[in-house]
Design an enzyme around this catalytic site. Structure first.
Site, PDB file in Angstrom:
ATOM      1  N   GLN A 394       0.835  -1.206   0.000  1.00 35.93           N
ATOM      2  CA  GLN A 394       0.000   0.000   0.000  1.00 35.93           C
ATOM      3  C   GLN A 394       0.870   1.256   0.000  1.00 35.93           C
ATOM      4  O   GLN A 394       1.700   1.454   0.890  1.00 35.93           O
ATOM      5  CB  GLN A 394      -0.926   0.030   1.212  1.00 35.93           C
ATOM      6  CG  GLN A 394      -1.951  -1.092   1.226  1.00 35.93           C
ATOM      7  CD  GLN A 394      -1.504  -2.285   2.042  1.00 35.93           C
ATOM      8  OE1 GLN A 394      -0.317  -2.617   2.072  1.00 35.93           O
ATOM      9  NE2 GLN A 394      -2.448  -2.931   2.720  1.00 35.93           N
ATOM     10  N   GLN A 416      -0.024  -0.299  -5.715  1.00 34.10           N
ATOM     11  CA  GLN A 416      -1.182  -0.659  -4.892  1.00 34.10           C
ATOM     12  C   GLN A 416      -1.725   0.589  -4.185  1.00 34.10           C
ATOM     13  O   GLN A 416      -0.969   1.354  -3.592  1.00 34.10           O
ATOM     14  CB  GLN A 416      -0.789  -1.718  -3.856  1.00 34.10           C
ATOM     15  CG  GLN A 416      -1.977  -2.206  -3.016  1.00 34.10           C
ATOM     16  CD  GLN A 416      -1.620  -3.403  -2.151  1.00 34.10           C
ATOM     17  OE1 GLN A 416      -0.592  -4.035  -2.335  1.00 34.10           O
ATOM     18  NE2 GLN A 416      -2.481  -3.724  -1.205  1.00 34.10           N
ATOM     19  N   ASP A 417      -3.063   0.779  -4.274  1.00 32.46           N
ATOM     20  CA  ASP A 417      -3.744   1.889  -3.593  1.00 32.46           C
ATOM     21  C   ASP A 417      -3.266   3.256  -4.082  1.00 32.46           C
ATOM     22  O   ASP A 417      -3.008   4.163  -3.284  1.00 32.46           O
ATOM     23  CB  ASP A 417      -3.553   1.791  -2.080  1.00 32.46           C
ATOM     24  CG  ASP A 417      -4.270   0.597  -1.462  1.00 32.46           C
ATOM     25  OD1 ASP A 417      -4.921  -0.148  -2.213  1.00 32.46           O
ATOM     26  OD2 ASP A 417      -4.162   0.410  -0.242  1.00 32.46           O
ATOM     27  N   ASP A 438      -6.308  -2.558  -6.370  1.00 34.19           N
ATOM     28  CA  ASP A 438      -7.237  -1.603  -5.746  1.00 34.19           C
ATOM     29  C   ASP A 438      -6.758  -0.173  -5.966  1.00 34.19           C
ATOM     30  O   ASP A 438      -6.795   0.651  -5.040  1.00 34.19           O
ATOM     31  CB  ASP A 438      -7.373  -1.879  -4.245  1.00 34.19           C
ATOM     32  CG  ASP A 438      -7.760  -3.310  -3.929  1.00 34.19           C
ATOM     33  OD1 ASP A 438      -8.394  -3.959  -4.777  1.00 34.19           O
ATOM     34  OD2 ASP A 438      -7.402  -3.790  -2.831  1.00 34.19           O
ATOM     35  N   ARG A 506     -13.451  -5.119  -6.726  1.00 35.41           N
ATOM     36  CA  ARG A 506     -13.860  -6.070  -5.689  1.00 35.41           C
ATOM     37  C   ARG A 506     -14.413  -5.285  -4.503  1.00 35.41           C
ATOM     38  O   ARG A 506     -14.102  -4.100  -4.309  1.00 35.41           O
ATOM     39  CB  ARG A 506     -12.693  -6.957  -5.269  1.00 35.41           C
ATOM     40  CG  ARG A 506     -11.477  -6.217  -4.708  1.00 35.41           C
ATOM     41  CD  ARG A 506     -10.414  -7.206  -4.238  1.00 35.41           C
ATOM     42  NE  ARG A 506      -9.226  -6.536  -3.700  1.00 35.41           N
ATOM     43  CZ  ARG A 506      -8.291  -7.152  -2.993  1.00 35.41           C
ATOM     44  NH1 ARG A 506      -8.398  -8.445  -2.717  1.00 35.41           N
ATOM     45  NH2 ARG A 506      -7.237  -6.483  -2.550  1.00 35.41           N
TER      46      ARG A 506
END
Length: 600
Positions: A394, A416-417, A438, A506
């Site tokens: 993250q 990520q993120d 994500d 998701r």
């Protein structure tokens, strides 16, 4: 802006009459109870469109009865108790106001203690906000005690973050409290929309506090959860009351009723000549208040140096020009720095970069290279990068929680993120956002128009997921909405698309909501389309929809068959456009950015 009503039909005239006679919004909640607001099944709330959660409980033009004793705040209440037993007017008023809430017992017990003998439903709602604030302040005090006991560094950091996040929640509850006191019938729709957004943001901050304890040791996370329980329930109850108010008064309208239509040039007809000149200035060479230049040609070499001279709590636009350069700094636009505009020389020229990340011990919330909190933030022609890389997990490049934020022609790069669309109303136009897992996430009401979502190559054992929306409650007016966007792969990723498979999204939280319409979806997206989070979590309660998309990845014939997958019409999809979902006509066009208020 539209006052949220039109003159057609006796039914709507009666609704106006109810509000006008009492001049108290809470009479509508009494109406909600008497006509049976709980008749509609909760799982179908999203089918109403218009922000997703509106129902018309006034079928057949049913009369709205005037229970003036509740609305007037002092008259005797009629007894509708199960056994016909007499109860006080105050108790009856409390039971009335708590009827549409998720946590009725918490609502009733708290108001019995706080509200005394009042029967004024308006004051009872304000008392509910006051109680929630008191509970949050208690949680902040307890977090200090827990921090002294926490031995896990991550838990200790989570407790520090909680204090900051709960302060944000308190601010939003205070805003909601004061909004009730300023209610006017001509601003009804704006009033309800603001309250729902701010209460949703408060819930988001409370949950973000608790999320920080994932992967920590010790019992501080569970203790904090206990401390926050009452505050979360009271905040949720406030959202329930306001949502039922909007349901019963039917704030959903046909687009034509607003009188706002766009020409092919995206210039709204309703904008005055003065506003048109402002729009032309904003799209051209506007004179900045401050100039940041890394090469030393301005007064400031860093953005943080310039922020020191920005006025706080201003209602006037303040402009910072960031000249071309790579700015290696962590930037936070604080809560009380409002109406700030920032622009650069281009999304690959004026770039802010950092590398804070989870693996190195930083909570996700704090890894953002650039964070905007103050309301009405507008940024254009800039780049935001988190260069930590995929091995650091993250690592946020840009975090937005500013209400009515506009991000135009920006590039947001990470893995990520990447983009934390944290909370409140947000509008993205002509942006490029890249990442792996994500990489667009949060619990905001965010609309993306004409943006590129670029999947990058992840670690060898990873799959790629574009979105992870975090809606916590079925009544929250939040979603990630993509219009006319392009879901595509980075050239370095494409050779690995069959190994490191990519999905549209998701469910991060139980009521995750994402709508993709009129977009190009390339063949990197798997035929199933969507990926579970863990087991069957959220699969029945999420709301995912795809409408009028194109490209090989848009084929829905092999999509997952979860209950939460919705097949909606273009007419329903119009409820999730900028005009209707985030009231975009009221605040986006005046900035001079390209904008489509309806279906693209």
């Amino acid at each position: 802006m539209s006052n949220g009503f039109d003159a057609e039909g006796d039914k709507k005239k009666k609704k106006i009459a109810v509000i006008s006679v009492s001049s108290l919004i809470l009479v509508a909640m009494v109406v909600a109870v008497t006509v049976g607001v709980n008749n509609a099944p909760h799982e179908d709330l999203d089918d109403g469109g218009g922000g997703g959660d509106l129902h018309d409980h006034g079928d057949d033009g049913g009369d709205v009865h005037d229970h003036g004793d509740y609305g007037g705040g002092g008259g005797d209440a009629h007894d509708h108790g199960d056994d016909g037993e007499k109860i006080s007017s105050s108790t009856k008023a409390i039971k009335t106001i708590c009827q549409p809430t998720d946590y009725k017992e918490t609502c009733e017990e708290s108001l019995m203690v706080e509200a005394g003998n009042t029967t004024d439903l308006k004051e009872l709602v304000k008392a509910g906000f006051k109680i929630a604030v008191e509970k949050l302040n208690a949680a902040i005090r307890n977090s200090t005690t827990l921090q002294e006991l926490a031995k896990d560094p991550r838990a200790n950091q989570a407790l520090q973050n909680c204090r900051e996040l709960l302060e944000y929640a308190i601010d939003d509850l205070h805003d909601s409290y004061h909004r009730i006191g300023t209610f006017h019938v001509s601003k009804f729709e704006e009033f309800v929309n603001d309250l729902k957004i701010w209460l949703s943001a408060a819930l988001t901050y409370e949950q973000t506090c608790l999320d920080g304890f994932e992967n920590t040791t010790g019992d501080s996370g569970e203790r904090m959860k206990e401390f926050l329980k009452s505050a979360q329930e009271m905040t949720t109850n406030g959202l329930g009351i306001v949502s039922e108010l909007s349901n019963i008064l039917g704030t959903l309208h046909e687009p034509a009723a607003t009188g706002r239509r766009l020409l092919d040039t995206d210039m709204p007809l309703w904008v005055s000549d003065g506003k048109r000149r402002l729009m032309q200035l904003e799209t051209g060479a506007i004179k900045p208040d401050l100039v940041v230049a890394q090469d030393g040609s301005g007064k400031y070499k860093t953005i943080n140096e310039a922020l020191v001279d920005v006025p706080m709590k201003s209602n006037k636009t303040f402009v910072i020009y960031v000249k071309a350069g790579i700015y290696k700094e962590i930037v936070v636009i604080p809560k009380h720095m409002t109406h700030l505009t920032m622009y650069g020389d281009g999304p690959t020229k004026s770039v802010v970069t950092g590398n804070l990340n989870f693996v190195d011990g930083i909570q996700t919330f704090k890894t953002a290279t650039f964070a905007a909190i103050g309301a009405n933030f507008f940024v254009r022609d800039m780049g935001f990068v988190n260069s930590a890389g995929p091995t650091k997990h993250q690592a946020v490049a840009l975090r937005i929680q500013s209400d009515r934020a506009i991000i135009y022609n920006c590039q947001i790069d990470g893995f990520q993120d990447t983009l934390y669309a944290h909370a409140n109303r947000q509008f993205y136009r002509d942006c490029t956002i890249s990442g792996t897992i994500d990489f667009v996430f949060g619990n905001s009401a965010a609309i993306f128009q004409n943006c590129k979502l670029v999947v990058r190559k992840p670690l060898d054992n990873q799959q790629c997921i574009v979105t992870a929306h975090g809606r916590l409650n079925r009544r929250e007016p939040t979603a990630l909405i993509f219009q006319g966007c392009h879901f595509m792969g980075d050239p370095a990723y494409l050779p690995f698309k069959k190994v490191n498979k990519a999905y549209l999204g998701r469910p991060w939280k139980q009521y995750s909501r994402t709508i993709i319409m009129g977009s190009q979806i390339d063949d990197l997206i798997q035929p199933e389309g969507w990926l579970p989070w863990m087991g069957d979590f959220g699969l029945n309660t999420l709301f995912y929809a795809e409408v009028q998309n194109r490209g090989p990845g848009a084929d829905q014939s092999h999509r997952v068959k979860w209950r939460g997958i919705r097949h909606i019409t273009p007419q329903h999809a119009a409820s999730y456009t900028a005009r209707r979902f985030i009231d975009g006509d009221a605040w986006i066009p005046v900035r001079g950015v390209p904008y489509s208020s309806g279906m693209m």
